[in-house]
Write an enzyme that holds these catalytic residues in place. Sequence first.
Site, PDB file in Angstrom:
ATOM      1  N   ALA A 269       0.777  -1.414   0.091  1.00 19.82           N
ATOM      2  CA  ALA A 269       0.186   0.048  -0.084  1.00 19.82           C
ATOM      3  C   ALA A 269       1.025   1.295   0.012  1.00 19.82           C
ATOM      4  CB  ALA A 269      -0.875  -0.019   1.253  1.00 19.82           C
TER       5      ALA A 269
ATOM      6  N   GLY B 179       0.632  -4.986   0.927  1.00 19.65           N
ATOM      7  CA  GLY B 179      -0.649  -5.199   0.036  1.00 19.65           C
ATOM      8  C   GLY B 179      -0.143  -5.951  -1.284  1.00 19.65           C
TER       9      GLY B 179
ATOM     10  N   GLU C  14      -0.457  -9.521  -0.428  1.00 22.02           N
ATOM     11  CA  GLU C  14      -1.762  -9.605  -0.265  1.00 22.02           C
ATOM     12  C   GLU C  14      -2.515  -9.988  -1.709  1.00 22.02           C
ATOM     13  OE1 GLU C  14      -1.880  -6.684   2.636  1.00 22.02           O
ATOM     14  OE2 GLU C  14      -2.503  -8.056   4.258  1.00 22.02           O
TER      15      GLU C  14
ATOM     16  N   GLU D  10       4.892  -4.961   7.241  1.00 26.18           N
ATOM     17  CA  GLU D  10       4.170  -4.037   7.826  1.00 26.18           C
ATOM     18  C   GLU D  10       4.448  -3.866   9.384  1.00 26.18           C
ATOM     19  OE1 GLU D  10       2.855  -6.359   5.953  1.00 26.18           O
ATOM     20  OE2 GLU D  10       1.098  -5.745   4.644  1.00 26.18           O
TER      21      GLU D  10
HETATM   22  N1  CO8 Z   1       4.409   3.356  -0.601  1.00 25.27           N
HETATM   23  C1  CO8 Z   1       4.964   4.610  -1.102  1.00 25.27           C
HETATM   24  N2  CO8 Z   1       6.113   4.705  -1.989  1.00 25.27           N
HETATM   25  C2  CO8 Z   1       6.921   3.473  -2.009  1.00 25.27           C
HETATM   26  C3  CO8 Z   1       6.607   2.364  -1.479  1.00 25.27           C
HETATM   27  C4  CO8 Z   1       5.065   2.078  -1.001  1.00 25.27           C
HETATM   28  N3  CO8 Z   1       4.889   0.957  -0.409  1.00 25.27           N
HETATM   29  N4  CO8 Z   1       7.586   1.528  -2.053  1.00 25.27           N
HETATM   30  C5  CO8 Z   1       8.329   2.073  -2.382  1.00 25.27           C
HETATM   31  N5  CO8 Z   1       8.050   3.665  -2.587  1.00 25.27           N
HETATM   32  C6  CO8 Z   1       8.628   4.566  -3.379  1.00 25.27           C
HETATM   33  C7  CO8 Z   1       9.853   5.291  -2.427  1.00 25.27           C
HETATM   34  O1  CO8 Z   1       9.492   6.080  -1.477  1.00 25.27           O
HETATM   35  C8  CO8 Z   1      10.792   5.788  -3.238  1.00 25.27           C
HETATM   36  O2  CO8 Z   1      10.128   7.127  -3.913  1.00 25.27           O
HETATM   37  P1  CO8 Z   1      10.735   8.527  -3.981  1.00 25.27           P
HETATM   38  O3  CO8 Z   1      12.016   8.076  -5.095  1.00 25.27           O
HETATM   39  O4  CO8 Z   1      10.012   9.543  -4.419  1.00 25.27           O
HETATM   40  O5  CO8 Z   1      11.501   8.712  -2.677  1.00 25.27           O
HETATM   41  C9  CO8 Z   1      10.660   4.866  -4.706  1.00 25.27           C
HETATM   42  O6  CO8 Z   1       9.504   4.213  -4.458  1.00 25.27           O
HETATM   43  C10 CO8 Z   1      11.888   4.040  -4.671  1.00 25.27           C
HETATM   44  O7  CO8 Z   1      11.837   3.288  -3.455  1.00 25.27           O
HETATM   45  P2  CO8 Z   1      13.403   3.171  -2.642  1.00 25.27           P
HETATM   46  O8  CO8 Z   1      14.262   4.525  -2.888  1.00 25.27           O
HETATM   47  O9  CO8 Z   1      12.877   2.731  -1.224  1.00 25.27           O
HETATM   48  O10 CO8 Z   1      14.127   1.868  -3.434  1.00 25.27           O
HETATM   49  P3  CO8 Z   1      14.821   0.650  -3.063  1.00 25.27           P
HETATM   50  O11 CO8 Z   1      15.075   0.157  -4.229  1.00 25.27           O
HETATM   51  O12 CO8 Z   1      15.971   1.302  -2.076  1.00 25.27           O
HETATM   52  O13 CO8 Z   1      13.837  -0.076  -2.087  1.00 25.27           O
HETATM   53  C11 CO8 Z   1      11.825  -1.250  -1.640  1.00 25.27           C
HETATM   54  C12 CO8 Z   1      12.744  -0.788  -2.607  1.00 25.27           C
HETATM   55  C13 CO8 Z   1      12.322  -2.773  -0.804  1.00 25.27           C
HETATM   56  C14 CO8 Z   1      10.620  -1.872  -2.052  1.00 25.27           C
HETATM   57  C15 CO8 Z   1      11.602  -0.133  -0.546  1.00 25.27           C
HETATM   58  O14 CO8 Z   1      10.938   0.709  -1.471  1.00 25.27           O
HETATM   59  C16 CO8 Z   1      10.539  -0.604   0.503  1.00 25.27           C
HETATM   60  O15 CO8 Z   1      10.914  -1.354   1.568  1.00 25.27           O
HETATM   61  N6  CO8 Z   1       9.130  -0.003   0.357  1.00 25.27           N
HETATM   62  C17 CO8 Z   1       8.240  -0.346   1.115  1.00 25.27           C
HETATM   63  C18 CO8 Z   1       7.811  -1.728   1.516  1.00 25.27           C
HETATM   64  C19 CO8 Z   1       6.633  -1.861   2.494  1.00 25.27           C
HETATM   65  O16 CO8 Z   1       6.809  -1.516   3.661  1.00 25.27           O
HETATM   66  N7  CO8 Z   1       5.289  -2.428   2.140  1.00 25.27           N
HETATM   67  C20 CO8 Z   1       4.126  -2.277   2.958  1.00 25.27           C
HETATM   68  C21 CO8 Z   1       3.386  -1.321   2.901  1.00 25.27           C
HETATM   69  S1  CO8 Z   1       2.157  -1.329   4.033  1.00 25.27           S
HETATM   70  C22 CO8 Z   1       0.996  -2.356   3.348  1.00 25.27           C
HETATM   71  O17 CO8 Z   1       1.284  -2.738   2.318  1.00 25.27           O
HETATM   72  C23 CO8 Z   1      -0.108  -2.553   4.142  1.00 25.27           C
HETATM   73  C24 CO8 Z   1      -1.385  -3.194   3.421  1.00 25.27           C
HETATM   74  C25 CO8 Z   1      -2.550  -3.371   4.055  1.00 25.27           C
HETATM   75  C26 CO8 Z   1      -3.776  -3.184   3.037  1.00 25.27           C
HETATM   76  C27 CO8 Z   1      -3.690  -1.859   2.119  1.00 25.27           C
HETATM   77  C28 CO8 Z   1      -4.800  -0.930   2.715  1.00 25.27           C
HETATM   78  C29 CO8 Z   1      -4.928   0.236   1.856  1.00 25.27           C
END
Ligand code: CO8
Length: 258
Positions: A65, A109, A112, A132
């Site tokens: 998400a 998500g 999921e 999460e």
């Molecule tokens: N949300 C928003 N932006 C994101 C997300 C995300 N989940 N993942 C990546 N991005 C963005 C980053 O903010 C970044 O943007 P910017 O360049 O503007 O700063 C861009 O994508 C690139 O990301 P990174 O610089 O972090 O890239 P890396 O190669 O270093 O890392 C990863 C890639 C490993 C994917 C890392 O970005 C990461 O860990 N992302 C978050 C993963 C996460 O925690 N996911 C769980 C989110 S919570 C959830 O899903 C709950 C679901 C519940 C149901 C949903 C209800 C609506």
Amino acid sequence: MSYETLVFEKRDAVAIVTLNRPDAYNALNAQMMTELTHALRAIEADDEIGCTIITGSQKAFAAGADIKEMASKSYMDVFMADFITANWEEASRTRKPLIAAVAGYALGGGCELAMMCDIIIAAENAKFGQPEIKLGVIPGAGGTQRLTRAVGKAKAMDMVLTGRRIDAEEAERAGLVARVVPTEELLDEALKTAETIAELSRPAVMLAKESVDRAYETTLAEGIRFERRVFHSLFATEDQKEGMAAFVEKRSPQFKNR
Ligand code: CO8
């Protein structure tokens, strides 16, 4: 409807929905989930389509998400808007089969959403995780439930309590994915599988999907009774006559989906 966060394509009887927010690793924001819900409803209503592929890019199926969109929400915001249920359940409500073709990250998500699909085909570079807990929350779109049913308590606890990611090979060993294919062949493999399914008798396919899903929601005795009723009911279809006649006559069946 034209879509901004996904690409919707029809190839004969197969629909391909490609999640497309490349700047955010396909993070699932409200707009994308609204568009996905719309696309899935259109697919359900389209008699030409027999199977759907949901996919992302080679880098990410979806990284979860959209955290930036969620970060400032309050309890009242998420409760009153029924955050998640309102827009996140459509994939699990579809009656036609969904294939998740996963390359790169399928996190939170994203994992999921893949688990709401009926078959997950993973590229060699796929990574699955429920991170999460690292954000101070827990999975909210079925992650604690579908993951546990797919991989069992030991690995689900390991992933959900620590946020540890698993690669495609471990995901296949654990039973989360149906098969692993070379990354560059992912879409072709998913397409072949979708075409195979789309050529079969649609009522049989839809009832087969419903019957397997029933195994998650009922006792063995009830599930077997359900399966038996469904099996009997398929003898009322023209496709059963055609499928069996074609076998006896040593030819390919021409299913009419009725
Ligand atoms: N949300 C928003 N932006 C994101 C997300 C995300 N989940 N993942 C990546 N991005 C963005 C980053 O903010 C970044 O943007 P910017 O360049 O503007 O700063 C861009 O994508 C690139 O990301 P990174 O610089 O972090 O890239 P890396 O190669 O270093 O890392 C990863 C890639 C490993 C994917 C890392 O970005 C990461 O860990 N992302 C978050 C993963 C996460 O925690 N996911 C769980 C989110 S919570 C959830 O899903 C709950 C679901 C519940 C149901 C949903 C209800 C609506």
